[in-house]
Design a protein around this motif. Structure first.
Motif, short mmCIF file in Angstrom:
data_model
loop_
_atom_site.label_atom_id
_atom_site.label_comp_id
_atom_site.label_asym_id
_atom_site.label_seq_id
_atom_site.Cartn_x
_atom_site.Cartn_y
_atom_site.Cartn_z
N HIS A 207 0.95 -1.07 -0.08
CA HIS A 207 0.05 0.01 -0.03
C HIS A 207 0.99 1.10 -0.03
O HIS A 207 1.96 1.30 0.75
CB HIS A 207 -0.91 0.16 1.09
CG HIS A 207 -1.89 -1.22 1.14
ND1 HIS A 207 -3.27 -1.34 0.60
CD2 HIS A 207 -1.93 -2.35 1.88
CE1 HIS A 207 -3.60 -2.44 0.46
NE2 HIS A 207 -2.96 -3.04 1.23
N VAL A 208 0.67 2.15 -0.95
CA VAL A 208 1.26 3.55 -0.87
C VAL A 208 1.11 4.08 0.20
O VAL A 208 0.17 4.23 1.06
CB VAL A 208 0.69 4.29 -2.28
CG1 VAL A 208 -0.34 4.88 -2.05
CG2 VAL A 208 1.80 5.18 -2.53
N ASN A 209 2.42 4.83 0.48
CA ASN A 209 2.40 5.72 1.85
C ASN A 209 2.22 5.09 3.23
O ASN A 209 1.76 5.52 4.17
CB ASN A 209 1.43 6.97 1.57
CG ASN A 209 2.09 8.15 0.62
OD1 ASN A 209 3.23 8.14 0.29
ND2 ASN A 209 0.87 8.49 0.02
N THR A 210 2.48 3.78 3.00
CA THR A 210 2.30 2.88 4.38
C THR A 210 3.56 2.16 4.42
O THR A 210 4.16 1.74 3.25
CB THR A 210 1.11 1.84 4.23
OG1 THR A 210 -0.10 2.55 3.96
CG2 THR A 210 0.94 1.10 5.31
N LYS B 111 8.46 1.43 2.08
CA LYS B 111 7.09 2.71 2.28
C LYS B 111 7.37 3.28 0.88
O LYS B 111 7.69 4.39 0.61
CB LYS B 111 7.42 3.63 3.29
CG LYS B 111 6.23 4.47 3.54
CD LYS B 111 6.56 5.58 4.70
CE LYS B 111 5.26 6.48 4.89
NZ LYS B 111 5.55 7.14 5.97
N PRO B 112 6.52 2.90 -0.41
CA PRO B 112 6.53 3.37 -1.46
C PRO B 112 5.74 4.74 -1.63
O PRO B 112 4.82 4.74 -0.78
CB PRO B 112 5.64 2.19 -2.35
CG PRO B 112 5.08 1.71 -1.25
CD PRO B 112 5.84 1.51 0.00
N THR B 113 6.05 5.60 -2.23
CA THR B 113 5.33 6.83 -2.44
C THR B 113 4.51 7.03 -3.53
O THR B 113 4.09 8.04 -3.75
CB THR B 113 6.58 8.19 -2.44
OG1 THR B 113 7.41 7.85 -3.43
CG2 THR B 113 6.99 8.03 -1.03
N GLU B 114 4.77 6.03 -4.44
CA GLU B 114 3.83 6.04 -5.76
C GLU B 114 3.19 4.76 -6.05
O GLU B 114 3.79 3.55 -5.67
CB GLU B 114 4.87 6.14 -7.06
CG GLU B 114 5.57 7.50 -6.98
CD GLU B 114 6.48 7.64 -8.43
OE1 GLU B 114 5.82 7.45 -9.61
OE2 GLU B 114 7.72 7.81 -8.12
N THR B 115 1.99 4.78 -6.52
CA THR B 115 1.45 3.40 -6.86
C THR B 115 2.18 2.99 -8.30
O THR B 115 2.76 3.58 -8.93
CB THR B 115 -0.14 3.50 -7.31
OG1 THR B 115 -0.23 4.73 -8.16
CG2 THR B 115 -0.88 4.04 -6.01
N GLY B 116 1.90 1.71 -8.51
CA GLY B 116 2.52 1.10 -9.71
C GLY B 116 3.16 -0.34 -9.24
O GLY B 116 2.64 -0.68 -8.37
N THR B 117 3.52 -1.04 -10.55
CA THR B 117 4.20 -2.29 -10.53
C THR B 117 5.65 -2.26 -10.12
O THR B 117 6.29 -1.84 -10.81
CB THR B 117 4.04 -3.01 -11.83
OG1 THR B 117 2.51 -3.11 -12.04
CG2 THR B 117 4.20 -4.49 -11.70
N TYR B 118 5.98 -2.80 -8.78
CA TYR B 118 7.61 -2.95 -8.44
C TYR B 118 7.85 -4.13 -8.78
O TYR B 118 7.23 -5.20 -8.60
CB TYR B 118 7.53 -2.49 -6.96
CG TYR B 118 7.28 -1.12 -6.72
CD1 TYR B 118 8.38 -0.30 -6.29
CD2 TYR B 118 6.09 -0.26 -6.84
CE1 TYR B 118 8.01 1.24 -6.02
CE2 TYR B 118 5.98 0.71 -6.41
CZ TYR B 118 6.95 1.71 -5.99
OH TYR B 118 6.85 3.05 -5.77
N THR B 119 9.41 -4.06 -8.96
CA THR B 119 10.01 -5.57 -9.07
C THR B 119 11.20 -5.51 -7.80
O THR B 119 11.87 -4.55 -7.91
CB THR B 119 10.86 -5.72 -10.49
OG1 THR B 119 9.67 -5.64 -11.66
CG2 THR B 119 11.41 -6.95 -10.55
N PHE B 120 10.96 -6.70 -7.12
CA PHE B 120 12.08 -6.68 -6.21
C PHE B 120 13.09 -8.00 -6.66
O PHE B 120 12.74 -8.83 -6.99
CB PHE B 120 11.48 -7.21 -4.69
CG PHE B 120 10.99 -6.17 -3.99
CD1 PHE B 120 11.59 -5.46 -3.07
CD2 PHE B 120 9.69 -5.73 -4.31
CE1 PHE B 120 10.91 -4.31 -2.35
CE2 PHE B 120 9.07 -4.60 -3.58
CZ PHE B 120 9.91 -3.97 -2.64
#
Length: 136
Positions: free
Chosen positions: A43-46, A105-114
Motif C-alpha cells: 500500500h502506498v504511503n504505508t 514505504k512506497p510513495t507511488e502506486t505502480g508495479t514494483y520488481t524486487f
C-alpha cells in the motif's frame, strides 16, 4: 612528595597503555537472501514489511544492514554483513538461519520488481530471484 606522585603517575600511565594489537580483521561481505516473506500487495504511503531470511556462514558474521539499490520501480536487495575475525577464529555455521525485517514505504502506486540477490553462479555472474508486486 609531589615528585614521587608524579613518578608513580607516569609509571601507571606507561604500563596501562598496551602496544599489542588485538589482531582483528574487520571487513564487509554481501550474503545472499535465502528466502523472504512478503504480502501479496503493498500500500502506498504505508510502511510495508518484508521478512528476509539468510544464512550466517560463521560466528564472525553479523547483520550490518540491507544492501538496497533503487532503480525506478526496481529494488535490488541483499544482506550486508560485517565480519569480525579475531584471535579465537571463526566457527562455521551450517544451518543457522537469521532474519531481518526490511521496511518498504512506497510513495507511488505502480508495479514494483524486487530482485533478491541469491549469490553467484559458477561463472561469477550474479543470480537474482525476482518478485513483481503491485502497490495500490
Amino acid at each position: 612528595m609531589k615528585k614521587l606522585i608524579a613518578l608513580f603517575s607516569m609509571i601507571f600511565i606507561i604500563t596501562s597503555c598496551s602496544l599489542e594489537s588485538n589482531n582483528q580483521n574487520i571487513y564487509y561481505e554481501l550474503l545472499p537472501v535465502d528466502s523472504y516473506v512478503m504480502p501479496a500487495e503493498f500500500h502506498v504511503n504505508t510502511e510495508n514489511l518484508i521478512v528476509v531470511k539468510f544464512k550466517r556462514p560463521t560466528t564472525c558474521h553479523a547483520f550490518d544492514h540491507f544492501y538496497y539499490e533503487l532503480d525506478d520501480f526496481t529494488r535490488t536487495v541483499a544482506i550486508q554483513s560485517i565480519v569480525i575475525e579475531g584471535n579465537s577464529g571463526c566457527t562455521a555455521l551450517t544451518n543457522e538461519i537469521a532474519e531481518q525485517t526490511l521496511r518498504f514505504k512506497p510513495t507511488e502506486t505502480g508495479t514494483y520488481t524486487f530482485k533478491f540477490w541469491k549469490g553467484k553462479d559458477s561463472n561469477g555472474q550474479n543470480l537474482f530471484e525476482e518478485v513483481v508486486i503491485d502497490v495500490i
